[in-house]
Enzyme design. Structure first.
Site, PDB file in Angstrom:
ATOM      1  N   GLU A 207      -5.741  13.111   8.726  1.00 43.21           N
ATOM      2  CA  GLU A 207      -6.050  12.588   7.395  1.00 43.21           C
ATOM      3  C   GLU A 207      -7.418  11.913   7.487  1.00 43.21           C
ATOM      4  OE1 GLU A 207      -6.176   9.839   3.927  1.00 43.21           O
ATOM      5  OE2 GLU A 207      -5.660   9.015   5.874  1.00 43.21           O
TER       6      GLU A 207
ATOM      7  N   ARG B  22       1.473  13.352  10.115  1.00 42.14           N
ATOM      8  CA  ARG B  22       0.217  13.068   9.400  1.00 42.14           C
ATOM      9  C   ARG B  22      -0.390  11.832  10.042  1.00 42.14           C
ATOM     10  NH1 ARG B  22      -1.465   9.763   5.155  1.00 42.14           N
ATOM     11  NH2 ARG B  22      -2.743  10.668   3.511  1.00 42.14           N
TER      12      ARG B  22
ATOM     13  N   ASP C  34       0.849  -1.196   0.000  1.00 40.48           N
ATOM     14  CA  ASP C  34       0.000   0.000   0.000  1.00 40.48           C
ATOM     15  C   ASP C  34       0.889   1.253   0.000  1.00 40.48           C
ATOM     16  OD1 ASP C  34      -2.230   1.600   0.053  1.00 40.48           O
ATOM     17  OD2 ASP C  34      -2.672   1.287   2.171  1.00 40.48           O
TER      18      ASP C  34
ATOM     19  N   ASP D  56      -2.449   9.098   9.882  1.00 39.04           N
ATOM     20  CA  ASP D  56      -3.056   8.409   8.749  1.00 39.04           C
ATOM     21  C   ASP D  56      -4.351   7.689   9.154  1.00 39.04           C
ATOM     22  OD1 ASP D  56      -2.823   7.221   6.001  1.00 39.04           O
ATOM     23  OD2 ASP D  56      -2.728   5.370   7.172  1.00 39.04           O
TER      24      ASP D  56
ATOM     25  N   HIS E 270      -3.061   0.931  11.735  1.00 34.62           N
ATOM     26  CA  HIS E 270      -2.739  -0.470  11.458  1.00 34.62           C
ATOM     27  C   HIS E 270      -1.240  -0.659  11.244  1.00 34.62           C
ATOM     28  CE1 HIS E 270      -4.258   1.635   7.783  1.00 34.62           C
ATOM     29  NE2 HIS E 270      -3.030   1.367   7.385  1.00 34.62           N
TER      30      HIS E 270
ATOM     31  N   GLN F 149      -2.866  -5.479   6.153  1.00 39.67           N
ATOM     32  CA  GLN F 149      -2.825  -4.369   7.114  1.00 39.67           C
ATOM     33  C   GLN F 149      -3.749  -4.693   8.278  1.00 39.67           C
ATOM     34  OE1 GLN F 149      -3.651  -1.696   3.793  1.00 39.67           O
ATOM     35  NE2 GLN F 149      -2.045  -0.313   4.493  1.00 39.67           N
TER      36      GLN F 149
END
Ligand code: GLC
Length: 658
Positions: free
Chosen positions: A335, A291, A150, A293, A193, A261
């Site tokens: 995010e 950030r 990813d 996520d 994750h 994940q």
């Protein structure tokens, strides 16, 4: 160091003092210089909030020992913070909100696509500076599984630099150089994750109960089936469902994103404390903005969609309050690509107001701009923005048009209905318009993650390709090429002026087209987001002196707009965006005005034909008070003889009230 333009007091925003402001006040009162004493002051100031948040998630009866452990952990974490960063933290607190300054201009990039590795990126600082960039979001650089990962968002570690980017020393050298040159660094913290190769996952797979408890693991699929009743799917094409059976441990594990994940289980306070330690290790390498996520997904509950839950907000605020004690110079970015009214909550509400994330992606504006391009109209943008509540005064947006992800069509159905549109058909139109299903459309995007069960799909492709440059060049159509250039400049210009940190996606500054090479790579071909993760084209950049090239036109126009933004404090974010209706549905007008004197009126035309607007109200706003107003973009006075202002296709004015 970018200094923020001081904002005068306002009634239109939420004005509660956040904890950071309180820290400044307290340290001024005590005139404390010693960093340990300052740490104690911060801990005392935040303690009752930390306690409240912690016990709101973890029942006091069961978890009082865990709370003691957390209190014990905080000074230890502080002791690991390098002295240079401790000094910087104190200075940042004094300086105020650098992230709201007009001087900030960001770029998001993949290190390996930009210039090979971390050392390579360091060599390109001059390029960043030439464009005016002083804020860099580097996409994940830590270790990840071989093959599919990813794009690095499946993490094998939170702080070990993956070999392909270089070493930890290279990272430290880069962050120290960034500091010297006044460049802020944003890195991801993949808080929701880990990968299935992360040390905890590996131990869990071997049967270690402690680490199985770090994830959502289940003996059989009874409980997963209960969750599935209400959980949506993030990647329905490639990773349908939200659970994966792991034969090694003969258990089911929650995997909301990809099967590799594993979602962390924050019901377990140990997970929170270990992740806090990971976060501190990360920021100690010289990160200015973290950030957070996929933070909307942090808390799960059967019977809900397990996004934006109140517990997720408490957890984020808990991270924030602890990090603020340890590393007060670091700020958080949310995010959260969710509905506009949900995004705003990540700035914190009520007691948490201003105390969750200081920055959030303005995904709403981004999606609305793409809607306005396809429909050539701005009504949905006006309607939707009117519904976005004011944000806390110490918070800001990241404004952007493209990033490494897809464009979701998360418009509010009731607003579409109000405009006489059928939401389903409207979304289908947008997919058709951008994804090559309409002959007349100039866009060459692709559909991402079409879900036949719900009919939902998202859009992927580079800004330039979505705006017609790819098709214009392929068909050698000068009108289409010029139109696409104007659109690229106008959309970026809006994000530069809207209030917040503008974030250019690397490559967009030179109109980079879709990159189809991902189709040849087994680990990428099923994820069409790679269409818009191109290599930085340095050969093209070497030719930017040739002003006739579309790429040069875009680069020089954006460079100029960036310079104008930095020279004018009116661009600083003072929560002062005001939209004005003109009666012309193709036009967008907003004003930025942090005082009676200074003002900026942004006028844009989303139509392919020239449009006119009536201007008596512009006069009333004071833009003609001292003769004709100046357009900062063209650096010319505009003349209005007939009382009507003509706006050419995709033209943007930045009118100045001086
Ligand atoms: C964020 C990232 C995206 C990733 C996801 C899962 O949304 O932007 O690229 O797939 O998180 O980590």
């Amino acid at each position: 160091m970018a200094q923020s333009h001081p904002c005068p007091p306002k009634n239109s925003w939420k004005s509660k003092m956040n904890q950071a402001k309180l820290h400044r006040l307290v340290s001024d009162q005590f005139k404390e210089k010693d960093s340990n004493a300052l740490f104690d002051l911060r801990l005392t100031t935040n303690l009752s909030l930390i306690q409240h948040l912690f016990f709101s998630l973890y029942a006091e009866e069961e978890h009082s020992e865990a709370f003691k452990k957390l209190l014990n952990q905080l000074p230890k974490l502080f002791a690991t913070r390098p002295d240079a960063l401790k000094k910087q933290d104190v200075q940042r607190l004094k300086d105020g909100n650098w992230y709201q300054s007009e001087k900030i201009m960001g770029m998001q990039l993949y290190v390996e696509h930009f210039n090979k590795d971390l050392k390579g990126l360091q060599q390109k600082i001059t390029y960043l500076k030439e464009l005016g960039i002083n804020f860099v979001h580097m996409m994940p650089i830590t270790t990840r599984p071989k093959g599919e990962s990813d794009g690095g968002y499946a993490v094998n570690s939170y702080h070990e630099v993956d070999k392909k980017y270089g070493t930890k020393e290279d990272l430290l050298e880069l962050t120290s150089e960034f500091r010297k040159q006044g460049i802020f660094l944003m890195l991801d913290f993949v808080v929701n994750h880990t990968s299935n190769e992360f040390s905890w996952a590996k131990k869990a797979m071997k049967g270690d109960k402690k680490y199985q408890g770090y994830y959502y693991t289940f003996e059989d699929d009874t409980i997963p089936k209960e969750y599935e009743k209400t959980l949506p799917e993030v990647f329905p094409e490639t990773s349908p469902g939200n659970f994966t059976h792991i034969p090694e441990m003969n258990k089911w594990v929650m995997t909301v994103f990809n099967t590799y994940q594993w979602d962390l289980n924050y019901n377990n306070p140990e997970v929170f404390m270990e992740m806090l330690a990971n976060l501190v290790k990360l920021v100690n390498m010289g990160v200015d903005v973290v950030r957070f996520d996929a933070l909307a997904f942090l808390w799960k509950k059967i019977g809900t969609i397990s996004q934006n839950l109140p517990e997720a907000h408490n957890l984020i605020a808990l991270f924030r309050m602890c990090l603020q004690v340890v590393a007060p110079g670091v700020v958080l970015l949310a995010e959260a690509i969710v509905a506009p009214t949900d995004i705003i909550k990540y700035f914190g509400e009520d007691q948490k107001e201003g105390n969750e994330c200081e920055i959030a992606y303005n995904a709403s504006l981004m999606a609305l701009l793409w809607n306005s391009i396809a429909t050539k109209k701005t009504q949905l943008l006006y309607k939707s923005w009117a519904h976005v509540p004011p944000k806390p005064k110490d918070c800001t947006w990241i404004n952007y048009i493209r990033c490494h992800d897809d464009i979701g069509l998360g418009y509010e159905n009731n607003l579409l209905y109000e405009l006489g549109l059928n939401p389903e058909m409207h979304r289908k139109f947008l997919l058709d318009y951008y994804c090559q299903r309409l002959d007349w459309s100039p866009a060459t995007g692709q559909v991402f993650m079409y879900n036949p069960k719900t009919g939902d799909g998202r859009i992927t492709g580079s800004a330039a390709s979505l705006l017609g440059l790819e098709k214009g060049l392929a068909q050698n159509d000068p009108e289409m090429i010029e139109g696409s250039i104007a659109k690229i400049i106008m959309l970026h210009g809006i994000t530069f002026a809207f209030g917040g940190i503008p974030l250019i996606y690397a490559g967009d500054e030179i109109g980079t087209l879709n990159d189809y090479s991902y189709l040849k790579d087994k680990s990428k071909k099923n994820d069409s987001r790679w269409l818009n993760r191109p290599m930085q084209d340095w050969d093209m950049i070497a030719k930017l002196d040739d002003e006739k090239r579309p790429q040069a036109k875009i680069f020089h126009a954006l460079q100029k707009l960036i310079r104008i933004r930095k020279e004018n404090p009116v661009f600083a974010d003072c929560n002062d965006v005001q939209l004005y209706h003109t009666g012309n549905d193709h036009i967008l007008v907003f004003e930025r005005s942090n005082s009676k004197k200074e003002g900026l009126l942004v006028i844009c035309n989303f139509d392919e034909n020239p449009q006119v607007i009536e201007t008596s109200w512009v006069k009333k706003l004071g833009y003609f008070a001292q003769g004709d107003p100046k357009d900062l973009v063209s650096n010319k006075k505009i003349e209005i003889n007939s009382g009507l202002l003509e706006v050419l296709p995709y033209q943007m004015f930045w009118l100045q009230r001086a």
